[in-house]
Write a protein that holds these residues in place. Sequence first.
Motif, mmCIF file in Angstrom:
data_model
loop_
_atom_site.group_PDB
_atom_site.id
_atom_site.type_symbol
_atom_site.label_atom_id
_atom_site.label_comp_id
_atom_site.label_asym_id
_atom_site.label_seq_id
_atom_site.Cartn_x
_atom_site.Cartn_y
_atom_site.Cartn_z
ATOM 1 N N LEU A 94 25.039 -10.970 31.476
ATOM 2 C CA LEU A 94 26.189 -11.857 31.529
ATOM 3 C C LEU A 94 27.387 -11.062 31.015
ATOM 4 O O LEU A 94 27.412 -10.640 29.860
ATOM 5 C CB LEU A 94 25.968 -13.093 30.673
ATOM 6 C CG LEU A 94 27.095 -14.133 30.659
ATOM 7 C CD1 LEU A 94 27.275 -14.757 32.044
ATOM 8 C CD2 LEU A 94 26.827 -15.214 29.611
ATOM 9 N N THR A 95 28.363 -10.840 31.881
ATOM 10 C CA THR A 95 29.570 -10.113 31.507
ATOM 11 C C THR A 95 30.682 -11.120 31.245
ATOM 12 O O THR A 95 30.954 -11.974 32.087
ATOM 13 C CB THR A 95 30.003 -9.148 32.625
ATOM 14 O OG1 THR A 95 28.939 -8.221 32.878
ATOM 15 C CG2 THR A 95 31.255 -8.371 32.230
ATOM 16 N N ILE A 96 31.316 -11.027 30.076
ATOM 17 C CA ILE A 96 32.372 -11.962 29.706
ATOM 18 C C ILE A 96 33.631 -11.187 29.343
ATOM 19 O O ILE A 96 33.636 -10.393 28.398
ATOM 20 C CB ILE A 96 31.956 -12.860 28.522
ATOM 21 C CG1 ILE A 96 30.660 -13.613 28.846
ATOM 22 C CG2 ILE A 96 33.071 -13.845 28.191
ATOM 23 C CD1 ILE A 96 30.158 -14.485 27.700
ATOM 24 N N TRP A 97 34.697 -11.414 30.117
ATOM 25 C CA TRP A 97 36.017 -10.872 29.792
ATOM 26 C C TRP A 97 36.759 -11.908 28.965
ATOM 27 O O TRP A 97 36.895 -13.065 29.377
ATOM 28 C CB TRP A 97 36.804 -10.580 31.069
ATOM 29 C CG TRP A 97 36.373 -9.349 31.813
ATOM 30 C CD1 TRP A 97 35.498 -9.291 32.869
ATOM 31 C CD2 TRP A 97 36.811 -8.009 31.591
ATOM 32 N NE1 TRP A 97 35.358 -8.005 33.307
ATOM 33 C CE2 TRP A 97 36.164 -7.187 32.544
ATOM 34 C CE3 TRP A 97 37.702 -7.420 30.679
ATOM 35 C CZ2 TRP A 97 36.380 -5.809 32.607
ATOM 36 C CZ3 TRP A 97 37.911 -6.055 30.751
ATOM 37 C CH2 TRP A 97 37.253 -5.256 31.704
ATOM 38 N N GLU A 98 37.253 -11.509 27.799
ATOM 39 C CA GLU A 98 37.893 -12.464 26.898
ATOM 40 C C GLU A 98 39.121 -11.864 26.226
ATOM 41 O O GLU A 98 39.282 -10.645 26.155
ATOM 42 C CB GLU A 98 36.913 -12.915 25.806
ATOM 43 C CG GLU A 98 35.754 -13.726 26.315
ATOM 44 C CD GLU A 98 34.859 -14.206 25.187
ATOM 45 O OE1 GLU A 98 34.414 -15.360 25.240
ATOM 46 O OE2 GLU A 98 34.590 -13.419 24.246
ATOM 47 N N ASP A 99 39.949 -12.765 25.709
ATOM 48 C CA ASP A 99 41.125 -12.410 24.918
ATOM 49 C C ASP A 99 41.071 -13.303 23.680
ATOM 50 O O ASP A 99 41.028 -14.534 23.806
ATOM 51 C CB ASP A 99 42.388 -12.670 25.743
ATOM 52 C CG ASP A 99 43.674 -12.322 25.018
ATOM 53 O OD1 ASP A 99 43.713 -12.395 23.773
ATOM 54 O OD2 ASP A 99 44.671 -12.000 25.699
ATOM 55 N N PHE A 100 41.077 -12.720 22.495
ATOM 56 C CA PHE A 100 40.900 -13.517 21.283
ATOM 57 C C PHE A 100 42.043 -14.497 21.030
ATOM 58 O O PHE A 100 41.897 -15.427 20.235
ATOM 59 C CB PHE A 100 40.713 -12.601 20.073
ATOM 60 C CG PHE A 100 39.352 -11.962 20.016
ATOM 61 C CD1 PHE A 100 38.226 -12.722 19.745
ATOM 62 C CD2 PHE A 100 39.192 -10.600 20.240
ATOM 63 C CE1 PHE A 100 36.963 -12.145 19.704
ATOM 64 C CE2 PHE A 100 37.934 -10.011 20.195
ATOM 65 C CZ PHE A 100 36.820 -10.779 19.934
ATOM 66 N N ARG A 101 43.181 -14.327 21.703
ATOM 67 C CA ARG A 101 44.281 -15.300 21.575
ATOM 68 C C ARG A 101 44.215 -16.397 22.636
ATOM 69 O O ARG A 101 44.964 -17.366 22.565
ATOM 70 C CB ARG A 101 45.644 -14.602 21.707
ATOM 71 C CG ARG A 101 46.131 -13.891 20.482
ATOM 72 C CD ARG A 101 47.527 -13.313 20.701
ATOM 73 N NE ARG A 101 48.584 -14.321 20.701
ATOM 74 C CZ ARG A 101 49.859 -14.057 20.983
ATOM 75 N NH1 ARG A 101 50.227 -12.823 21.325
ATOM 76 N NH2 ARG A 101 50.760 -15.017 20.949
#
Length: 278
Positions: A94-101
């Motif tokens: 499972l690949t997850i692209w995220e931005d902590f903001r």
Amino acid sequence: MSEKNEQGKRAARDRLVQQRERQKARERRRRTLIVGAGLVGVLALAAVVGVIAANTGDNGSKSKTAGPAVAPSGATGKDSLAIQVGADDAPSTLTIWEDFRCPVCAQFENAFRDTIHQLESTGQIKVEYRLATIIDGNLGGSGSLRAANAAACAQDVGKFSAYHDILYRNQPQESVDAFADNAKLIKLAGKVPGLATAAFRSCVEDGKHDSWVRKSNTAFLKGAFEGTPTALLNGEPIFPKKGSEPITSANLKKWVAEANKVNKGKKPGTATPAPSGS
């Protein structure tokens, strides 16, 4: 002169079309989570104040110097841009692209965290986290970059997963760039046993992994994804899910089981302990 005016008008029209397409993408993603997770009130608020469409310009968070990209310990994949959680021999990824903001990233994490950790700990999947800084680019500030660097610092000592969860549990309002303050990031590390060390503080304050984070964000932009979060099961998008099935915890478990069955019926990988963080 008339030709220049016409070119200007065309450029303005193109920008308007792009803006409308980004807005449509945001609405599709918001509706997907509302239907799938039932977080109507919170996600409606996130949609009002949130900007999740990818900005193709500068990431808005350059430091005074840009040194070589120093990948965190154990980073995997092309150019070592992925942080893996879970067993190497898990049958699916499972690949997850995220931005902590990103507020919708927090809603995704808070809704599906337990399910994802269960699938990780039982060896059914490994998760590749890939970090982006699009909110810095869209709204200005450096909280996306600073938080991603801090998360990479946590990875250096094997505490990424727990610290990742702490950041999302304590995410400030998107318009308040609180994660730009290294002191806050270091204070939050105190919620993860064994993380708030002198080495971690130095890594955060020195921006050791800043260039690596920027390189990851560049890869995100080149990937032409609609925005964050982007979740891919063995390379196929599950958020938003194409077709009639919404993303829910039950459906995520079902999709993983189906993927593992198709994947030559591979058995679950080595079980891994769940992350610990208060």
